[in-house]
Design a protein around this motif. Structure first.
Motif, PDB file in Angstrom:
ATOM      1  N   MET A 190       0.848  -1.189   0.000  1.00 16.77           N
ATOM      2  CA  MET A 190       0.000   0.000   0.000  1.00 16.77           C
ATOM      3  C   MET A 190       0.884   1.239   0.000  1.00 16.77           C
ATOM      4  O   MET A 190       2.041   1.185   0.448  1.00 16.77           O
ATOM      5  CB  MET A 190      -0.931  -0.007   1.215  1.00 16.77           C
ATOM      6  CG  MET A 190      -0.213  -0.086   2.546  1.00 16.77           C
ATOM      7  SD  MET A 190      -1.309  -0.377   3.973  1.00 16.77           S
ATOM      8  CE  MET A 190      -1.539  -2.146   3.882  1.00 16.77           C
ATOM      9  N   PRO A 191       0.383   2.364  -0.503  1.00 13.89           N
ATOM     10  CA  PRO A 191       1.180   3.592  -0.517  1.00 13.89           C
ATOM     11  C   PRO A 191       1.510   4.061   0.894  1.00 13.89           C
ATOM     12  O   PRO A 191       0.784   3.767   1.857  1.00 13.89           O
ATOM     13  CB  PRO A 191       0.265   4.599  -1.225  1.00 13.89           C
ATOM     14  CG  PRO A 191      -0.748   3.779  -1.945  1.00 13.89           C
ATOM     15  CD  PRO A 191      -0.929   2.543  -1.128  1.00 13.89           C
ATOM     16  N   ARG A 192       2.586   4.811   0.989  1.00 11.91           N
ATOM     17  CA  ARG A 192       3.014   5.312   2.302  1.00 11.91           C
ATOM     18  C   ARG A 192       1.917   6.105   3.017  1.00 11.91           C
ATOM     19  O   ARG A 192       1.724   5.938   4.217  1.00 11.91           O
ATOM     20  CB  ARG A 192       4.280   6.156   2.150  1.00 11.91           C
ATOM     21  CG  ARG A 192       4.728   6.751   3.481  1.00 11.91           C
ATOM     22  CD  ARG A 192       6.077   7.401   3.428  1.00 11.91           C
ATOM     23  NE  ARG A 192       6.443   7.897   4.747  1.00 11.91           N
ATOM     24  CZ  ARG A 192       7.631   7.785   5.299  1.00 11.91           C
ATOM     25  NH1 ARG A 192       8.611   7.183   4.634  1.00 11.91           N
ATOM     26  NH2 ARG A 192       7.885   8.267   6.490  1.00 11.91           N
ATOM     27  N   PRO A 193       1.158   6.982   2.316  1.00 17.09           N
ATOM     28  CA  PRO A 193       0.101   7.716   3.033  1.00 17.09           C
ATOM     29  C   PRO A 193      -0.938   6.795   3.684  1.00 17.09           C
ATOM     30  O   PRO A 193      -1.454   7.110   4.765  1.00 17.09           O
ATOM     31  CB  PRO A 193      -0.530   8.580   1.932  1.00 17.09           C
ATOM     32  CG  PRO A 193       0.554   8.766   0.923  1.00 17.09           C
ATOM     33  CD  PRO A 193       1.303   7.470   0.920  1.00 17.09           C
ATOM     34  N   GLU A 194      -1.254   5.661   3.038  1.00 14.52           N
ATOM     35  CA  GLU A 194      -2.203   4.727   3.633  1.00 14.52           C
ATOM     36  C   GLU A 194      -1.625   4.084   4.888  1.00 14.52           C
ATOM     37  O   GLU A 194      -2.330   3.903   5.888  1.00 14.52           O
ATOM     38  CB  GLU A 194      -2.601   3.646   2.624  1.00 14.52           C
ATOM     39  CG  GLU A 194      -3.536   4.131   1.532  1.00 14.52           C
ATOM     40  CD  GLU A 194      -4.078   2.987   0.689  1.00 14.52           C
ATOM     41  OE1 GLU A 194      -4.088   1.831   1.180  1.00 14.52           O
ATOM     42  OE2 GLU A 194      -4.478   3.243  -0.458  1.00 14.52           O
ATOM     43  N   ILE A 195      -0.339   3.737   4.836  1.00 15.94           N
ATOM     44  CA  ILE A 195       0.308   3.158   6.024  1.00 15.94           C
ATOM     45  C   ILE A 195       0.313   4.169   7.157  1.00 15.94           C
ATOM     46  O   ILE A 195       0.017   3.847   8.316  1.00 15.94           O
ATOM     47  CB  ILE A 195       1.740   2.713   5.689  1.00 15.94           C
ATOM     48  CG1 ILE A 195       1.718   1.630   4.602  1.00 15.94           C
ATOM     49  CG2 ILE A 195       2.448   2.186   6.927  1.00 15.94           C
ATOM     50  CD1 ILE A 195       3.098   1.196   4.136  1.00 15.94           C
ATOM     51  N   GLU A 196       0.640   5.423   6.828  1.00 18.52           N
ATOM     52  CA  GLU A 196       0.629   6.492   7.839  1.00 18.52           C
ATOM     53  C   GLU A 196      -0.761   6.628   8.464  1.00 18.52           C
ATOM     54  O   GLU A 196      -0.899   6.776   9.683  1.00 18.52           O
ATOM     55  CB  GLU A 196       1.037   7.819   7.191  1.00 18.52           C
ATOM     56  CG  GLU A 196       2.476   7.893   6.735  1.00 18.52           C
ATOM     57  CD  GLU A 196       3.406   8.439   7.803  1.00 18.52           C
ATOM     58  OE1 GLU A 196       2.974   8.503   8.975  1.00 18.52           O
ATOM     59  OE2 GLU A 196       4.544   8.779   7.452  1.00 18.52           O
ATOM     60  N   ALA A 197      -1.799   6.568   7.625  1.00 16.06           N
ATOM     61  CA  ALA A 197      -3.167   6.725   8.125  1.00 16.06           C
ATOM     62  C   ALA A 197      -3.560   5.587   9.061  1.00 16.06           C
ATOM     63  O   ALA A 197      -4.209   5.805  10.091  1.00 16.06           O
ATOM     64  CB  ALA A 197      -4.140   6.805   6.949  1.00 16.06           C
ATOM     65  N   ILE A 198      -3.162   4.367   8.717  1.00 20.90           N
ATOM     66  CA  ILE A 198      -3.508   3.211   9.553  1.00 20.90           C
ATOM     67  C   ILE A 198      -2.821   3.306  10.909  1.00 20.90           C
ATOM     68  O   ILE A 198      -3.464   3.146  11.961  1.00 20.90           O
ATOM     69  CB  ILE A 198      -3.116   1.901   8.838  1.00 20.90           C
ATOM     70  CG1 ILE A 198      -3.993   1.687   7.609  1.00 20.90           C
ATOM     71  CG2 ILE A 198      -3.246   0.707   9.785  1.00 20.90           C
ATOM     72  CD1 ILE A 198      -3.513   0.581   6.694  1.00 20.90           C
ATOM     73  N   PHE A 199      -1.528   3.566  10.900  1.00 22.52           N
ATOM     74  CA  PHE A 199      -0.806   3.666  12.178  1.00 22.52           C
ATOM     75  C   PHE A 199      -1.298   4.862  12.991  1.00 22.52           C
ATOM     76  O   PHE A 199      -1.379   4.793  14.222  1.00 22.52           O
ATOM     77  CB  PHE A 199       0.698   3.761  11.932  1.00 22.52           C
ATOM     78  CG  PHE A 199       1.369   2.434  11.732  1.00 22.52           C
ATOM     79  CD1 PHE A 199       1.987   1.782  12.779  1.00 22.52           C
ATOM     80  CD2 PHE A 199       1.373   1.831  10.481  1.00 22.52           C
ATOM     81  CE1 PHE A 199       2.605   0.550  12.598  1.00 22.52           C
ATOM     82  CE2 PHE A 199       1.983   0.600  10.282  1.00 22.52           C
ATOM     83  CZ  PHE A 199       2.598  -0.045  11.340  1.00 22.52           C
ATOM     84  N   GLY A 200      -1.626   5.953  12.306  1.00 25.53           N
ATOM     85  CA  GLY A 200      -2.138   7.118  13.020  1.00 25.53           C
ATOM     86  C   GLY A 200      -3.470   6.837  13.695  1.00 25.53           C
ATOM     87  O   GLY A 200      -3.714   7.279  14.825  1.00 25.53           O
ATOM     88  N   ALA A 201      -4.345   6.098  13.008  1.00 28.30           N
ATOM     89  CA  ALA A 201      -5.654   5.779  13.582  1.00 28.30           C
ATOM     90  C   ALA A 201      -5.533   4.864  14.796  1.00 28.30           C
ATOM     91  O   ALA A 201      -6.380   4.899  15.702  1.00 28.30           O
ATOM     92  CB  ALA A 201      -6.536   5.112  12.524  1.00 28.30           C
ATOM     93  N   LEU A 202      -4.465   4.053  14.838  1.00 30.61           N
ATOM     94  CA  LEU A 202      -4.274   3.092  15.934  1.00 30.61           C
ATOM     95  C   LEU A 202      -3.217   3.563  16.926  1.00 30.61           C
ATOM     96  O   LEU A 202      -2.733   2.776  17.746  1.00 30.61           O
ATOM     97  CB  LEU A 202      -3.859   1.731  15.361  1.00 30.61           C
ATOM     98  CG  LEU A 202      -4.871   1.045  14.438  1.00 30.61           C
ATOM     99  CD1 LEU A 202      -4.209  -0.134  13.721  1.00 30.61           C
ATOM    100  CD2 LEU A 202      -6.084   0.569  15.230  1.00 30.61           C
TER     101      LEU A 202
END
Length: 293
Positions: A190-202
């Motif tokens: 997945m793109p880096r922004p999606e990874i950032e969003a997932i970790f940020g949400a958790l």
């Protein structure tokens, strides 16, 4: 393709010792270090009797040394439970079968985790996501014995087909407040922004990223040849003339993707654990016990 001559993965160990670097605030007594005062666990400190009115734990030696003749008691840290979730990526890329079967590995991981969580007296839940949270793979955390049977049956029988991983961000709301242990299981294509969003949400939770990698996807590709490749996320096939320069470019891109994931995950406390083709249970046990990936 999966090699039929290749031996099955080693059996999981009797236990997966997931150790926490933080203290649980849950009230229920369990196997982990807690923030609350209780009857057992580690010795915390000595406090005046008026502050901690429990004369059963009177410390006569400290009380005798008090120049003001105050009474003091020993305080202990109550061991507590935690809530554990397996947040599993079930997008189309997880359906790839080459040197291994990613979904089978994900299910094996969840089975071992569920068993370890039960033995520790903790609550276990499972949520499968692609672009959205999959309702048939949504099981909120519970301590009920036997509840993991249906979770694992559905996960093993699920066929990945959706594109995207936005559901992992939505799953954070289902996990809820209060710090929990989240096993984030994915191939992380997945793109880096999606990874950032997932970790940020958790971010409020203890995130343990488990990367499922299949060497047939990239490492074992030939340097020369005509390849028919399929993008599982969009269902599109195309012919590619593989050559050394293109092969090296793909390897560099894969290296950058892994470096990005390691950098993001490191900011949230844990480096990723990589499962390449098969689960090394001994190495995984060491990682969860506080070792390195």
């Amino acid at each position: 393709m999966i090699d039929p001559r290749r031996p099955e993965d080693d059996a999981p160990p009797p236990d997966l010792p997931y150790q926490l670097a933080w203290r649980s605030s849950e009230v229920r007594a369990g196997a982990h270090r807690g923030k609350r005062e209780g009857a057992g666990g580690f010795f915390r400190d000595v406090a005046p009797l008026l502050r901690s009115p429990d004369p059963r734990r009177l410390d006569l030696r400290v009380s005798a040394r008090d120049p003001f003749e105050g009474l003091h008691v020993r305080r202990f840290e109550q061991k507590a439970t935690v809530t554990v979730y397996a947040l599993v990526d079930v997008s189309a890329s997880m359906g790839f079968r080459g040197a291994s079967d990613k979904m089978r590995i994900a299910a094996d991981l969840c089975a071992a985790l569920a068993s370890a969580v039960r033995r520790a007296g903790d609550a276990f839940g499972l949520i499968g996501c692609d672009a959205e949270v999959q309702k048939e793979l949504t099981f909120l955390a519970t301590r009920a014995r036997g509840s993991e049977v249906e979770m694992l049956r559905r996960l093993r029988n699920f066929t990945p087909r959706g594109a995207g991983t936005g559901g992992m961000v939505d799953a954070a709301a289902l996990v809820g407040g209060g710090r929990k242990v989240i096993f984030l299981i994915s191939d992380f294509y997945m793109p880096r922004p999606e990874i950032e969003a997932i970790f940020g949400a958790l971010a409020r939770h203890d995130i343990i990223p488990i990367v499922l990698s299949d060497t047939a996807e990239l490492e074992r590709l030939p340097r020369w040849g005509l390849l028919s490749l399929t993008d599982l996320e969009v269902g599109r096939r195309r012919l590619v003339v593989m050559r050394p320069r293109l092969w090296e470019a793909w390897q560099r891109r894969s290296g950058r993707r892994r470096a990005d994931l390691k950098s993001i995950a490191g900011r949230y406390g844990r480096t990723p654990f990589v499962v390449e083709d098969r689960i090394d249970w001994e190495r995984l046990s060491g990682y969860l016990a506080g070792g390195v990936a």
